[in-house]
Scaffold this motif. Structure first.
Motif, PDB file in Angstrom:
ATOM      1  N   LEU A  81       6.640   0.364  -7.104  1.00  0.00           N
ATOM      2  CA  LEU A  81       7.021  -0.385  -5.907  1.00  0.00           C
ATOM      3  C   LEU A  81       7.886  -1.574  -6.320  1.00  0.00           C
ATOM      4  O   LEU A  81       7.492  -2.370  -7.177  1.00  0.00           O
ATOM      5  CB  LEU A  81       5.776  -0.867  -5.163  1.00  0.00           C
ATOM      6  CG  LEU A  81       4.928   0.227  -4.505  1.00  0.00           C
ATOM      7  CD1 LEU A  81       3.713  -0.394  -3.835  1.00  0.00           C
ATOM      8  CD2 LEU A  81       5.742   1.011  -3.498  1.00  0.00           C
TER       9      LEU A  81
ATOM     10  N   ARG B 236       3.980  -4.683  -5.848  1.00  0.00           N
ATOM     11  CA  ARG B 236       3.015  -4.048  -6.743  1.00  0.00           C
ATOM     12  C   ARG B 236       1.811  -4.948  -6.984  1.00  0.00           C
ATOM     13  O   ARG B 236       0.661  -4.507  -6.934  1.00  0.00           O
ATOM     14  CB  ARG B 236       3.685  -3.711  -8.070  1.00  0.00           C
ATOM     15  CG  ARG B 236       2.762  -2.982  -9.055  1.00  0.00           C
ATOM     16  CD  ARG B 236       3.421  -2.841 -10.411  1.00  0.00           C
ATOM     17  NE  ARG B 236       4.711  -2.183 -10.315  1.00  0.00           N
ATOM     18  CZ  ARG B 236       5.519  -2.012 -11.366  1.00  0.00           C
ATOM     19  NH1 ARG B 236       5.170  -2.457 -12.553  1.00  0.00           N
ATOM     20  NH2 ARG B 236       6.677  -1.406 -11.219  1.00  0.00           N
TER      21      ARG B 236
ATOM     22  N   GLY C   9       4.812   5.131  -8.498  1.00  0.00           N
ATOM     23  CA  GLY C   9       4.058   3.880  -8.451  1.00  0.00           C
ATOM     24  C   GLY C   9       4.883   2.658  -8.772  1.00  0.00           C
ATOM     25  O   GLY C   9       4.339   1.587  -9.060  1.00  0.00           O
TER      26      GLY C   9
ATOM     27  N   LEU D  11       8.240   5.655  -5.005  1.00  0.00           N
ATOM     28  CA  LEU D  11       6.906   5.594  -4.407  1.00  0.00           C
ATOM     29  C   LEU D  11       5.899   6.405  -5.204  1.00  0.00           C
ATOM     30  O   LEU D  11       4.817   5.932  -5.556  1.00  0.00           O
ATOM     31  CB  LEU D  11       6.979   6.095  -2.965  1.00  0.00           C
ATOM     32  CG  LEU D  11       5.664   6.129  -2.186  1.00  0.00           C
ATOM     33  CD1 LEU D  11       5.063   4.735  -2.094  1.00  0.00           C
ATOM     34  CD2 LEU D  11       5.898   6.700  -0.795  1.00  0.00           C
TER      35      LEU D  11
ATOM     36  N   SER E 287       0.839  -1.198   0.000  1.00  0.00           N
ATOM     37  CA  SER E 287       0.000   0.000   0.000  1.00  0.00           C
ATOM     38  C   SER E 287       0.878   1.254   0.000  1.00  0.00           C
ATOM     39  O   SER E 287       1.689   1.457   0.913  1.00  0.00           O
ATOM     40  CB  SER E 287      -0.923   0.017   1.219  1.00  0.00           C
ATOM     41  OG  SER E 287      -1.554   1.273   1.362  1.00  0.00           O
ATOM     42  N   SER E 288       0.711   2.101  -1.003  1.00  0.00           N
ATOM     43  CA  SER E 288       1.463   3.356  -1.061  1.00  0.00           C
ATOM     44  C   SER E 288       1.048   4.299   0.063  1.00  0.00           C
ATOM     45  O   SER E 288       1.867   5.088   0.552  1.00  0.00           O
ATOM     46  CB  SER E 288       1.244   4.036  -2.414  1.00  0.00           C
ATOM     47  OG  SER E 288       1.714   3.226  -3.472  1.00  0.00           O
TER      48      SER E 288
ATOM     49  N   THR F  73       3.605   6.265   2.488  1.00  0.00           N
ATOM     50  CA  THR F  73       3.594   7.732   2.492  1.00  0.00           C
ATOM     51  C   THR F  73       3.490   8.284   3.911  1.00  0.00           C
ATOM     52  O   THR F  73       4.005   9.363   4.205  1.00  0.00           O
ATOM     53  CB  THR F  73       2.418   8.255   1.652  1.00  0.00           C
ATOM     54  OG1 THR F  73       2.491   7.699   0.334  1.00  0.00           O
ATOM     55  CG2 THR F  73       2.441   9.766   1.549  1.00  0.00           C
TER      56      THR F  73
END
Length: 388
Positions: A135, A148, A133, A130, A111-112, A116
């Protein structure tokens, strides 16, 4: 991690070493902290980490449980149901570790949003990765994790060796598969090793032409392990609330080997069913000793029982029911027979089964429906994707 734990002063003499300074004179030093290379270091560090969690569990019982149960030395891996819960768990786990002057960092998640919420210095990915996108894939407890897609993968980084007993053993041993996802493929490599042992060949002498051809065929299939991916989660993302969980264990034996595999069957509140492979294991038949097919089938039933013991201990899930499946009528008859006095070999294995399972948990399944069949016979990688 080891350097964060002091050695008891009375034990520091065991960690003496010689050091030469600029004057070329040897000096004697002692390590005050635990070092890499000492067999005791992982155990001491793990004990210290768990003691810190135990002493500070008032901060968060969930975080303390995570540290005590889901860590292997300095690597921790766990799953939670929401991003908010994950952020809270990370925050509390870091606070607990700080009480023992330990820095918990290098976090990675699928999970980004979770990443974050953490300072960049505490993540294993940079801001550029990050926010783009991208990962990366991570090596987690020996497994390759694609964050991902949230799947486990295999990387073919096996270094080829000469076609000798030593070289073939080295290649087969390089495949790290603790959960048995590619156990049927690994079994075929072990069977080749067993054939070499039967020939009693020298460690560095080239193997026979027949075995060499068989080995080359196995090596040609090896790169295909990269096409195999296994979902990390036991249920789909939108599966919802689980109302029932069952463990189904399958076992089988053949002329080549023995195999057992365990599946988690989950049912949600809408009655939808999802099944996922949890653990599998395969073994070649011992070359020494007389093993009939009924005996091998009984030994595979013991393997299934041992998988059950492991999963009951390690899975932090409530299991409502547990079932065991075999395609051997003789094995079922022996398990349900309380009157006959069997030989020592059979009695010892039946005792393991009876001590840990109930007779009512064992059922028959036809051979063509038994997923453990491929674990006992072996299968190429390109045919495994449809069975995982």
């Amino acid at each position: 991690m080891f350097y964060n734990f002091l050695v008891d002063p009375k034990d520091r003499d065991f960690l003496r070493y010689l050091w030469s300074d600029n004057t070329q004179k040897l000096k004697t030093y002692r390590m005050k902290v635990h070092l890499f290379g000492a067999k005791s270091s992982p155990a001491v560090a793990t004990f210290g980490l768990r003691q810190i969690a135990h002493d500070n569990k008032a901060l968060s019982s969930k975080a303390a449980h995570f540290i005590c149960r889901d860590f292997y030395v300095d690597d921790g891996l766990t799953s939670v149901s929401s991003e908010e819960e994950a952020i809270e768990l990370i925050t509390r786990a870091r606070q607990i570790c700080e009480k023992g002057n330990l820095r918990l960092h290098k976090f990675i998640s699928n999970s980004s949003a979770i990443l974050t919420a953490l300072p960049e210095s505490e993540r294993s990915v940079q801001n550029t990765e990050l926010f783009a996108g991208n990962l990366p894939e991570q090596r987690t407890l020996g497994l390759q994790w694609s964050t991902r897609n949230d799947v486990f993968k295999f990387i073919n980084n096996v270094k080829t060796k000469p076609d000798t007993k030593r070289g073939i053993l080295s290649v087969v041993s390089q495949l790290y598969d603790p959960l048995g996802f590619i156990a049927p493929f690994t079994l075929t490599g072990k069977l080749i090793l067993q054939k070499i042992n039967k020939e009693d060949s020298d460690w560095d002498k080239p193997v026979s032409a027949d075995i060499s051809r068989e080995w080359e065929k196995w090596l040609q299939k090896l790169p295909e392990i990269e096409s195999i991916s296994i979902p990390r989660c036991y249920k789909p993302k939108d599966f919802g609330v689980v109302s029932e969980r069952q463990l189904h264990h399958f076992c089988d034996a053949s002329d080549n080997g023995m195999g057992a595999c365990s599946y988690l069957r989950q049912v949600n509140e809408q009655g939808e069913v999802h099944v996922s492979l949890v653990l599998a294991k395969s073994k070649v038949i011992p070359s020494k000793g007389l093993y009939t097919t009924p005996r091998l089938e009984l030994m595979s039933a013991v393997m299934a029982t041992q998988l059950s013991i492991t999963l009951r201990k390690e899975l932090d899930l409530s299991i409502d029911q547990e079932y065991f499946w075999t395609d051997s009528i003789i094995t079922l008859g022996r398990i349900n027979n309380d009157a006959t006095k069997f030989t020592t070999f059979i009695s010892n294995r039946l005792k393991i089964i009876h001590d840990r399972t109930q007779n009512s948990q064992w059922f028959h399944i036809s051979g063509d429906q038994n997923p453990a069949d491929i674990a006992s016979r072996g299968k190429p990688c390109d045919e495994l994707k449809s069975t995982i």
